[in-house]
Design a protein around this motif. Structure first.
Motif, PDB file in Angstrom:
ATOM      1  N   GLU A   1       0.873  -1.043   0.002  1.00  0.00           N
ATOM      2  CA  GLU A   1      -0.060   0.047   0.182  1.00  0.00           C
ATOM      3  C   GLU A   1       0.758   1.191  -0.025  1.00  0.00           C
ATOM      4  O   GLU A   1       1.551   1.508   0.840  1.00  0.00           O
ATOM      5  CB  GLU A   1      -0.963   0.036   1.309  1.00  0.00           C
ATOM      6  CG  GLU A   1      -1.876   1.223   1.423  1.00  0.00           C
ATOM      7  CD  GLU A   1      -2.599   0.684   2.483  1.00  0.00           C
ATOM      8  OE1 GLU A   1      -3.587  -0.087   2.405  1.00  0.00           O
ATOM      9  OE2 GLU A   1      -2.615   1.708   3.505  1.00  0.00           O
ATOM     10  N   MET A   2       1.029   1.871  -0.969  1.00  0.00           N
ATOM     11  CA  MET A   2       1.768   3.115  -1.253  1.00  0.00           C
ATOM     12  C   MET A   2       1.025   4.253  -1.441  1.00  0.00           C
ATOM     13  O   MET A   2       0.013   4.302  -1.929  1.00  0.00           O
ATOM     14  CB  MET A   2       2.796   2.993  -2.589  1.00  0.00           C
ATOM     15  CG  MET A   2       3.698   1.786  -2.195  1.00  0.00           C
ATOM     16  SD  MET A   2       4.980   2.005  -0.776  1.00  0.00           S
ATOM     17  CE  MET A   2       6.113   2.927  -1.333  1.00  0.00           C
ATOM     18  N   SER A   3       1.502   5.470  -0.983  1.00  0.00           N
ATOM     19  CA  SER A   3       0.745   6.709  -1.147  1.00  0.00           C
ATOM     20  C   SER A   3       1.501   7.802  -2.060  1.00  0.00           C
ATOM     21  O   SER A   3       2.701   7.830  -1.970  1.00  0.00           O
ATOM     22  CB  SER A   3       0.463   7.291   0.336  1.00  0.00           C
ATOM     23  OG  SER A   3       0.057   8.654   0.280  1.00  0.00           O
ATOM     24  N   ASN A   4       0.804   8.532  -2.644  1.00  0.00           N
ATOM     25  CA  ASN A   4       1.399   9.700  -3.502  1.00  0.00           C
ATOM     26  C   ASN A   4       1.894  10.672  -2.420  1.00  0.00           C
ATOM     27  O   ASN A   4       2.934  11.564  -2.743  1.00  0.00           O
ATOM     28  CB  ASN A   4       0.849  10.173  -4.504  1.00  0.00           C
ATOM     29  CG  ASN A   4       0.043   9.311  -5.748  1.00  0.00           C
ATOM     30  OD1 ASN A   4       1.290   8.311  -5.925  1.00  0.00           O
ATOM     31  ND2 ASN A   4      -0.907   9.187  -6.150  1.00  0.00           N
ATOM     32  N   LYS A   5       1.185  10.753  -1.410  1.00  0.00           N
ATOM     33  CA  LYS A   5       1.624  11.871  -0.489  1.00  0.00           C
ATOM     34  C   LYS A   5       2.367  11.262   0.610  1.00  0.00           C
ATOM     35  O   LYS A   5       2.061  10.172   1.357  1.00  0.00           O
ATOM     36  CB  LYS A   5       0.372  12.359   0.190  1.00  0.00           C
ATOM     37  CG  LYS A   5       0.424  13.457   1.296  1.00  0.00           C
ATOM     38  CD  LYS A   5      -0.768  13.910   1.656  1.00  0.00           C
ATOM     39  CE  LYS A   5      -0.491  14.761   2.989  1.00  0.00           C
ATOM     40  NZ  LYS A   5       0.019  14.115   4.214  1.00  0.00           N
ATOM     41  N   ARG A   6       3.722  11.747   0.935  1.00  0.00           N
ATOM     42  CA  ARG A   6       4.427  11.272   1.847  1.00  0.00           C
ATOM     43  C   ARG A   6       3.901  11.612   3.206  1.00  0.00           C
ATOM     44  O   ARG A   6       3.406  12.725   3.468  1.00  0.00           O
ATOM     45  CB  ARG A   6       6.036  11.918   1.626  1.00  0.00           C
ATOM     46  CG  ARG A   6       6.944  11.038   2.390  1.00  0.00           C
ATOM     47  CD  ARG A   6       8.283  11.899   2.159  1.00  0.00           C
ATOM     48  NE  ARG A   6       9.553  10.968   2.827  1.00  0.00           N
ATOM     49  CZ  ARG A   6      10.514  11.298   2.812  1.00  0.00           C
ATOM     50  NH1 ARG A   6      11.131  12.396   2.013  1.00  0.00           N
ATOM     51  NH2 ARG A   6      11.474  10.324   3.118  1.00  0.00           N
ATOM     52  N   MET A   7       3.922  10.609   4.027  1.00  0.00           N
ATOM     53  CA  MET A   7       3.437  10.693   5.452  1.00  0.00           C
ATOM     54  C   MET A   7       4.441  11.446   6.501  1.00  0.00           C
ATOM     55  O   MET A   7       5.445  11.249   6.355  1.00  0.00           O
ATOM     56  CB  MET A   7       2.941   9.391   6.137  1.00  0.00           C
ATOM     57  CG  MET A   7       1.816   8.980   5.550  1.00  0.00           C
ATOM     58  SD  MET A   7       1.258   7.243   6.259  1.00  0.00           S
ATOM     59  CE  MET A   7       2.489   6.482   5.553  1.00  0.00           C
ATOM     60  N   HIS A   8       3.757  12.399   7.226  1.00  0.00           N
ATOM     61  CA  HIS A   8       4.681  12.875   8.027  1.00  0.00           C
ATOM     62  C   HIS A   8       4.244  12.746   9.558  1.00  0.00           C
ATOM     63  O   HIS A   8       3.246  12.051   9.758  1.00  0.00           O
ATOM     64  CB  HIS A   8       4.576  14.467   7.759  1.00  0.00           C
ATOM     65  CG  HIS A   8       5.177  15.012   6.545  1.00  0.00           C
ATOM     66  ND1 HIS A   8       4.546  14.773   5.345  1.00  0.00           N
ATOM     67  CD2 HIS A   8       6.454  15.617   6.268  1.00  0.00           C
ATOM     68  CE1 HIS A   8       5.177  15.504   4.191  1.00  0.00           C
ATOM     69  NE2 HIS A   8       6.586  15.740   4.801  1.00  0.00           N
ATOM     70  N   VAL A   9       5.171  13.154  10.468  1.00  0.00           N
ATOM     71  CA  VAL A   9       4.925  12.902  11.705  1.00  0.00           C
ATOM     72  C   VAL A   9       3.404  13.288  12.286  1.00  0.00           C
ATOM     73  O   VAL A   9       2.620  12.698  12.900  1.00  0.00           O
ATOM     74  CB  VAL A   9       5.975  13.546  12.684  1.00  0.00           C
ATOM     75  CG1 VAL A   9       5.498  13.351  13.896  1.00  0.00           C
ATOM     76  CG2 VAL A   9       7.324  12.912  12.403  1.00  0.00           C
TER      77      VAL A   9
END
Length: 657
Positions: free
Chosen positions: A614-622
């Motif tokens: 499961e990958m996202s185009n938007k990078r997750m942040h804290v």
């Protein structure tokens, strides 16, 4: 911000003011926390069912499930040959051992040091990019902290600082500190490559090094565990449950694996060996021959014979002790598992669920009820488990770092199952006489019950019931750690009819590919949002037969890929690591690991295949994870503190006053 809101929180704000005694200090912390919210999410690694395979486990930690190799490839690309990148990776994984080989074979050691130190700093700089300087600084060894920080934050590309950086490197070499410095950097790379390690149960049994794994975790920077059935068995043995003690010893003897029990924990099995030789020397012990899995284990004929006698002796005692507990606790509904009392030595038969079956062999040299001599033997074994300092230390570690389940960043973690009814609804389970619980409450209260077995402030009755309950957690029909119709150990040893060997799985395992049911479980545990999952292990995934570890339309991930050598033929692989980083989930599928020695001498590595889950185009942040919610709450409270300072509710003070 209303004054009454500040007045309501005054007690907490006064406590907070002790750490941030001025407007300046509180404002600085708000700036710091706000900045952290915008860092990329750090990397979590999930492992399950390690089963004592310490070399493979340690290698996975050292190479961060292939993440370090990936970073080396990204950083150096075509500027290094494949062999050079492999050598650099091996150095990072095993710095002490690799340095010895390099010093024995490298002609221009000074040049090698110079090149390698620059390469290691480049890798470390990349690894540190997800963290604050403060967190990186806390991870550095004190003696090299200042030097590493200087190298991390100065680059040779800057002409003004190139000479400065080169002199630092040259001085490290000229003062003969290069080896220590390299080891320090490699250890920091390993540490920061995995920010949080989740172990979904079953560190123990089958493999030879569970105690080594636990020793490693003692000093590991950040980890948690959701107890597995084999962990609970060892915890029960350490708590003094005699039936669990027998199970632990039986499994060790079955797999000819006495390293953990004897060398790791100093459990004295001489009394059992003496007892077995006295009472089972004329018994053929058919079906009790050891299974040798570990490639380093070889038994001669005499050793195999003694192991088989000990194996049968402890198994017979186990069946007798289990029967006592099954009848002692009728609320477990396990009286029908007392098969040994139905054995007819004259007719060579026994009864299972009221039906009489012929036994393959019915030699019971000590009869079918516990003898005084067997009770004395168990008393001695009980003492050995209770006084094993290292075992008790490791159990305390299990208690302090684990429980039955956990929720992290939208993921529900547990080892095996959540008991379900046939329609997929949560099943009520009788945990103590008259107390029925299900779902989250069941898992929580089992965790509390387990802890009460080790708490002196528990009543003697409660503590004894908790000790007994370890056996139910190991083999009880509705145990979340077992969830099968029965544990057919007796039938497998003594009855040829293989239909009786079958252990029917509970409804969780039958229904876990149903997305609606998995959603229902997550709802019951309070998970919200679109990107939520259940992650567990326990049942090996048969990859060789085409089974997919990803179920319920991606909402359930089963990551028992068979770390244990016992499962390699069954699963076709040698374990999984689930990696959750700022871009999403990746499942790393491992091939069998040869040895640490091979890794150092020949640069062999765990061959891994990465499956994108499961990958996202938007990078997750804290800001997008649980930590972000905590930080936002802290920021909110600090803003209240600022208001309290500025409006005279609390007076500023100097830190040293």
């Amino acid at each position: 911000m209303a004054n009454n809101e500040i007045e309501k929180d005054m007690r907490y704000l006064q406590l907070l003011a002790r750490n941030f005694p001025t407007i300046s200090s509180a404002a600085t912390e708000i700036i710091n926390l706000s900045a952290i919210l915008n860092l990329p999410k750090s990397t979590e690694h999930f492992l399950a069912d390690i089963h004592g395979e310490h070399e493979a486990f340690l290698h996975v930690l050292k190479n961060a499930s292939g993440n370090i190799k990936r970073k080396v490839n990204e950083i150096f690309g075509n500027t290094l040959r494949e062999l050079e990148k492999k050598e650099l990776c091996t150095l990072i994984y095993y710095p002490e051992q690799k340095l010895e080989l390099v010093k024995a074979n490298e002609e221009d050691l000074g040049d090698w040091y110079h090149i390698t130190l620059h390469q290691l700093v480049a890798v470390l700089r990349d690894v540190c990019s997800k963290y604050t300087r403060s967190k990186v600084r806390k991870s550095l060894p004190e003696e090299f902290s200042y030097i590493i920080q200087e190298l991390l934050h100065e680059r040779t590309e800057d002409q003004n600082k190139a000479a400065y950086v080169n002199v630092i490197i040259e001085t490290i070499i000229s003062t003969q500190r290069a080896d220590d410095f390299i080891i320090a950097i490699c250890n920091v790379i390993q540490r920061l490559s995995i920010d949080l390690l989740h172990i979904l149960g079953d560190i123990y049994d089958r493999g030879p090094g569970a105690h080594i794994i636990m020793d490693t975790l003692t000093n590991y920077h950040s980890w948690d565990i959701q107890w597995g059935n084999h962990d609970i068995l060892w915890m029960g043995a350490g708590a003094g449950n005699d039936a669990c003690i027998c199970h632990v010893i039986r499994i060790c003897l079955r797999y000819a694996n006495l390293t953990t029990i004897e060398e790791g924990y100093g459990i004295n099995l001489v009394p059992l060996a003496t007892f077995a030789m006295e009472h089972y020397s004329d018994d053929p012990c058919t079906g009790f021959e050891p299974i040798t899995l570990d490639k380093h284990t070889s038994l001669d004929k005499k050793q195999r014979r003694l192991t088989a006698m000990m194996h049968k002796a402890i198994s017979i005692i186990q069946f007798k002790l289990e029967a006592e507990l099954f009848h002692k606790h009728p609320n477990w509904h396990m009286e029908n598992r007392d098969i040994i009392s139905t054995v007819s030595l004259e007719n060579n038969t026994c009864c299972v669920d009221g039906i009489t079956y012929e036994m393959q062999h019915a030699t019971f040299p000590t009869g079918t009820t516990l003898t005084d001599e067997e009770r004395l033997l168990i008393k001695r074994l009980h003492h050995s488990f209770r006084v094993s300092e290292k075992l008790q230390k490791h159990i305390r570690l299990m208690l302090s770092h684990g429980c039955m389940y956990a929720i992290y960043n939208g993921n529900l973690l547990f080892h095996a199952s959540i008991p379900l009814n046939e329609d997929g609804s949560l099943k009520e389970v009788e945990i103590t006489p008259g107390t029925f619980l299900k779902g989250k409450e069941l898992m929580h209260n089992i965790g509390m019950l387990v802890r009460s077995a080790f708490q002196q402030d528990s009543s003697p009755e409660d503590r004894q019931y908790a000790r007994d309950y370890f056996l139910y957690l190991w083999c009880g029909k509705d145990s979340p750690l077992f969830d099968k119709s029965k544990m057919s150990t007796f039938e497998r040893y003594f009855i040829a009819d293989k239909a009786l060997h079958k252990e029917e799985k509970g409804y969780y395992f039958k229904l876990r590919d149903n997305e609606k049911i998995i959603d229902g479980i997550m709802d019951a545990f309070g998970l919200t949002g679109q990107n939520r999952h259940i992650i567990n292990g326990h049942v090996p995934v048969h990859v060789a037969n085409g089974e997919n570890p990803i179920k319920a339309n991606g909402k359930l991930m089963v990551i028992d890929g068979g770390f244990s050598e016992a499962y390699h033929k069954e699963t076709g692989i040698a374990g999984y690591t689930l990696v959750y980083h700022s871009r999403g989930f990746q499942l790393v599928q491992h091939e069998q690991f040869t040895s640490a020695e091979d890794a150092v001498l020949r640069g062999t590595d765990i061959v891994s295949t990465i499956q994108i889950i499961e990958m996202s185009n938007k990078r997750m942040h804290v800001a997008d994870i649980d930590k972000g919610a905590e930080l936002r709450e802290q920021i909110s409270n600090l803003n209240k503190l600022l208001y309290a300072y500025r409006h005279g509710f609390i007076k500023e003070r100097e830190r040293n006053k």
